[in-house]
Design a protein around this motif. Structure first.
Motif, PDB file in Angstrom:
ATOM      1  N   HIS A  79      21.135  17.288  73.066  1.00  0.00           N
ATOM      2  CA  HIS A  79      19.874  17.868  73.877  1.00  0.00           C
ATOM      3  C   HIS A  79      18.702  18.056  72.679  1.00  0.00           C
ATOM      4  O   HIS A  79      17.941  18.602  72.847  1.00  0.00           O
ATOM      5  N   GLY A  80      18.717  16.965  71.912  1.00  0.00           N
ATOM      6  CA  GLY A  80      17.560  16.622  71.004  1.00  0.00           C
ATOM      7  C   GLY A  80      17.757  17.219  69.567  1.00  0.00           C
ATOM      8  O   GLY A  80      16.806  17.120  69.079  1.00  0.00           O
ATOM      9  N   TRP A  87      13.021  12.074  66.080  1.00  0.00           N
ATOM     10  CA  TRP A  87      14.346  12.485  65.762  1.00  0.00           C
ATOM     11  C   TRP A  87      15.343  11.293  66.354  1.00  0.00           C
ATOM     12  O   TRP A  87      16.092  10.836  65.532  1.00  0.00           O
ATOM     13  N   SER A  88      15.005  10.802  67.597  1.00  0.00           N
ATOM     14  CA  SER A  88      15.808   9.817  67.898  1.00  0.00           C
ATOM     15  C   SER A  88      15.778   8.365  67.174  1.00  0.00           C
ATOM     16  O   SER A  88      16.796   7.866  67.143  1.00  0.00           O
ATOM     17  N   ARG A  89      14.884   8.324  66.570  1.00  0.00           N
ATOM     18  CA  ARG A  89      14.411   6.791  65.801  1.00  0.00           C
ATOM     19  C   ARG A  89      15.456   7.007  64.435  1.00  0.00           C
ATOM     20  O   ARG A  89      15.511   5.897  63.841  1.00  0.00           O
ATOM     21  N   GLN A 145      15.741  14.243  59.237  1.00  0.00           N
ATOM     22  CA  GLN A 145      14.430  14.889  59.142  1.00  0.00           C
ATOM     23  C   GLN A 145      13.389  14.185  59.832  1.00  0.00           C
ATOM     24  O   GLN A 145      12.568  13.166  59.300  1.00  0.00           O
ATOM     25  N   GLY A 146      12.953  14.631  60.916  1.00  0.00           N
ATOM     26  CA  GLY A 146      11.844  14.343  61.702  1.00  0.00           C
ATOM     27  C   GLY A 146      11.392  15.275  62.915  1.00  0.00           C
ATOM     28  O   GLY A 146      11.749  16.435  62.687  1.00  0.00           O
ATOM     29  N   PHE A 147      10.414  15.111  63.740  1.00  0.00           N
ATOM     30  CA  PHE A 147      10.383  15.893  64.779  1.00  0.00           C
ATOM     31  C   PHE A 147      11.026  15.597  65.982  1.00  0.00           C
ATOM     32  O   PHE A 147      11.628  14.452  66.222  1.00  0.00           O
ATOM     33  N   ALA A 154      18.013   3.707  60.643  1.00  0.00           N
ATOM     34  CA  ALA A 154      19.609   4.320  60.725  1.00  0.00           C
ATOM     35  C   ALA A 154      20.683   3.326  60.580  1.00  0.00           C
ATOM     36  O   ALA A 154      20.419   2.084  61.327  1.00  0.00           O
ATOM     37  N   THR A 155      21.781   3.876  60.148  1.00  0.00           N
ATOM     38  CA  THR A 155      23.001   2.851  60.271  1.00  0.00           C
ATOM     39  C   THR A 155      24.111   3.784  60.652  1.00  0.00           C
ATOM     40  O   THR A 155      24.098   4.793  60.847  1.00  0.00           O
ATOM     41  N   ALA A 156      25.358   3.155  60.948  1.00  0.00           N
ATOM     42  CA  ALA A 156      26.443   3.784  61.046  1.00  0.00           C
ATOM     43  C   ALA A 156      26.942   4.778  60.003  1.00  0.00           C
ATOM     44  O   ALA A 156      27.621   5.743  60.469  1.00  0.00           O
TER      45      ALA A 156
END
Length: 453
Positions: A144-145, A186-188, A213-215, A245-247
Motif C-alpha cells: 500500500h505504498g 518510492w516505487s522507482r 528513501q523517497g517520497f 533498484a536491483t534484485a
C-alpha cells in the motif's frame, strides 16, 4: 531595439526576484492575505507552525535506543531534531564567515528560521520504537505504498497536521523543497526482490524490509507543485533515481536542494558526534573503539583538533567538563570542514549547489557513525526491545484492520470510512500508529490486545 546593459541588468534582477518569490508561496495562497508590515518572514511562520504542532511534541516520547537508555541520556527523536537545528545554524555561520561574500552561492544560503524548520519537520513522521518501528510499518504497508520516516514527515507537514484545511501546516514551497532530501518516488526505488511476510510472532528482517528513501507515490501531486518553478526537463531529471533498484538492493535517489544538503549534514554530525558522546556516557564505547577510527592527521591539524591523544584522554577520562570540551572540539572540526560544491546539470540555483564535508572529514564522521551503529543501535538489548515494539505495532495494526472502531480516533475513523480504496484505508491506520509514542503504543497494546488496564 537592443537593450542597454543597465536595462538588461534590471531585467535579470526582476527575473531573479520573481524566481525567489516563487519559493515563498504556500499552496493555500494564504501568505498573500497577510497584512503588510508583518514582523515575521514566511520562514519564521514555518518554524512556529512546526514547533507548536502535536507531531513535534510527540517526538519526546520516541526514544532512539529502546531499553538501552535508563534516563541517563534520554536520547529521543526530539533531542535529535533540536541538535540538528543547532548544528545547521552553526554550519550556516561557518559558511558565511569562512568564505568570501563574492562566492556565487552565498546569496542562496537559507534563512536560519528555514533551516530550523527543515530540521524540526524532517523528524515529524518518525515511528515509535526506533528504526524497528519504521521497518515494521513498512512491512505492513508494503502493498500500500510503504512507510518511511522522511516521506511520512512530508505527508504530515503538507497534508495531515491540523492548521489549514487540506494543506496541513501549509508550509512554504522552499521548506517543502528542503524536505525532499531524496527526491524520488518510492516505487522507482523499491527493489523487485520477492519478500515474504513474517509469520505469527516473527518480525521482519532489517535487510529485507528497510524502506527505500523517497517520497510516497500518492504525494506526487504535492511534489509536482513544489517543483513548478523549475523549467523544462529539470524536474524530471531531479526525480530520476541516481542508482537503479536491483534484485539485491533498493535504488538510490539523487541529491536534493542546497538547504536539504545543509540540514542533512547537520543531522549526520548530530548522530556521529552527539550520539557518540551519549555512548561514552552510557559506557557502551571503549577507548580502543575510538582509536580504531580513521583520522587524517593533516586534516586534524588544519582544523585545530590539536593533540589527538589528549582528546582521547579527555573523552575517556573521569572529568565530564573535559569530555564536553573535547566533544565541542570534534563538532567544531567538522563544522569548519563544510564546503559548498557545484552540482552540474541544474539551472535552478537552489539545486545547483550542495553542502558537503571535505573528504578527510567525511571519512572521520563515517567512522563515528559506524561506531554508534555498532555499539548502540545494534546492541542485543536494543534489538530485543525493538523486536517487542514491532510485535506491538503489528498486533495493533491487525486489530485496526479487523475492528477499526476499537482503536481509531474519531477523525481517523472518519477518514477511514471515507477512504475510496484499501490502500487509502491502510494509510489512515499507518498514520495513526506512526503518531504514537513508545509508551502510548505499549499501553494501547496492553489494553486492547492483551486485555490489560
Amino acid at each position: 531595439m537592443s537593450s542597454t546593459p543597465e536595462t538588461s541588468t534590471l531585467s535579470e534582477q526582476l527575473s531573479q526576484l520573481r524566481g525567489s518569490m516563487q519559493w515563498l508561496v504556500r499552496r493555500s495562497g494564504s501568505e498573500l492575505q497577510r497584512a503588510r508590515g508583518s514582523y515575521r518572514n514566511p520562514f519564521a511562520r514555518d518554524r512556529a507552525r512546526v514547533l507548536h504542532c502535536s507531531s513535534f511534541r510527540r517526538l519526546q516520547g520516541k526514544l532512539s535506543w529502546p531499553s538501552l537508555d535508563e534516563g541517563e541520556v534520554m536520547r529521543s527523536r526530539l533531542t535529535h531534531a533540536l541538535e540538528t537545528a543547532q548544528l545547521a545554524r552553526g554550519l550556516l555561520r561557518a559558511l558565511e564567515g569562512l568564505h568570501s561574500r563574492s562566492e556565487p552561492w552565498v546569496a542562496l544560503l537559507p534563512d536560519p528560521n528555514l533551516l530550523e524548520s527543515i530540521a524540526f519537520a524532517r523528524e515529524l513522521g518518525a515511528a515509535p520504537f526506533g528504526r524497528g518501528g519504521e521497518i515494521m510499518l513498512n512491512c505492513l504497508m508494503h502493498e500500500h505504498g510503504g512507510f518511511e520516516t522522511r516521506a511520512q514527515s512530508i505527508r504530515l507537514l503538507a497534508r495531515q497536521e491540523p492548521y489549514a484545511e487540506g494543506f496541513g501546516l501549509d508550509p512554504s514551497r522552499r521548506l517543502l523543497l528542503g524536505m525532499l532530501d531524496r527526491p524520488c518516488p518510492w516505487s522507482r526505488l523499491l527493489s523487485p526482490r520477492p519478500r515474504q511476510q513474517p509469520g505469527p510472532g516473527m518480525v521482519p528482517l532489517r535487510e529485507h524490509w528497510s524502506p527505500p528513501q523517497g517520497f510516497y507515490d500518492e504525494d506526487q501531486d504535492l511534489v509536482d507543485w513544489v517543483l513548478m518553478p523549475l523549467e523544462g526537463p529539470e524536474a524530471d531529471r531531479l526525480l530520476m533515481p541516481r542508482r537503479l533498484a536491483t534484485a539485491q538492493q533498493h535504488g538510490h535517489a539523487g541529491p536534493g536542494s542546497l538547504d536539504a544538503s545543509l540540514v542533512q549534514l547537520a543531522a549526520g554530525i548530530a548522530q556521529g558526534v552527539h550520539e557518540f558522546e551519549d555512548g561514552l556516557t552510557l559506557g557502551e564505547i571503549a577507548r580502543e573503539d575510538w582509536e580504531a577510527i580513521e583520522l587524517d592527521r593533516g586534516w586534524a591539524e588544519a582544523v585545530d583538533l590539536g593533540d589527538i591523544d589528549g582528546i582521547g584522554q579527555a573523552l575517556f577520562g573521569s572529568s565530564t567538563p573535559a569530555r564536553k570540551r573535547a566533544i565541542g572540539t570534534l563538532v567544531n572540526a567538522l563544522v569548519v570542514s563544510a564546503e559548498v560544491e557545484p552540482l552540474p546539470g541544474h539551472e535552478e540555483a537552489l539545486l545547483a549547489w550542495q553542502v558537503q564535508l571535505l573528504p578527510q572529514a567525511q571519512v572521520f564522521l563515517g567512522g563515528l557513525q559506524a561506531l554508534v551503529q555498532r555499539r548502540l543501535y545494534d546492541r542485543a538489548q536494543v534489538q530485543m526491545q525493538e523486536h517487542r515494539g514491532q510485535i506491538v505495532l503489528r498486533e495493533l495494526f491487525e486489530a485496526c484492520v479487523t475492528t477499526p472502531k476499537r482503536l481509531l480516533r474519531d477523525e481517523a475513523l472518519a477518514a477511514y470510512a471515507g477512504a475510496e480504496s484499501e490502500t487509502a484505508k491502510m494509510r489512515v491506520i499507518a498514520d495513526q500508529l506512526a503518531g504514537l509514542s513508545d509508551a502510548h503504543a505499549t499501553r494501547l497494546h496492553d489494553k486492547l490486545v492483551n486485555g490489560v488496564g
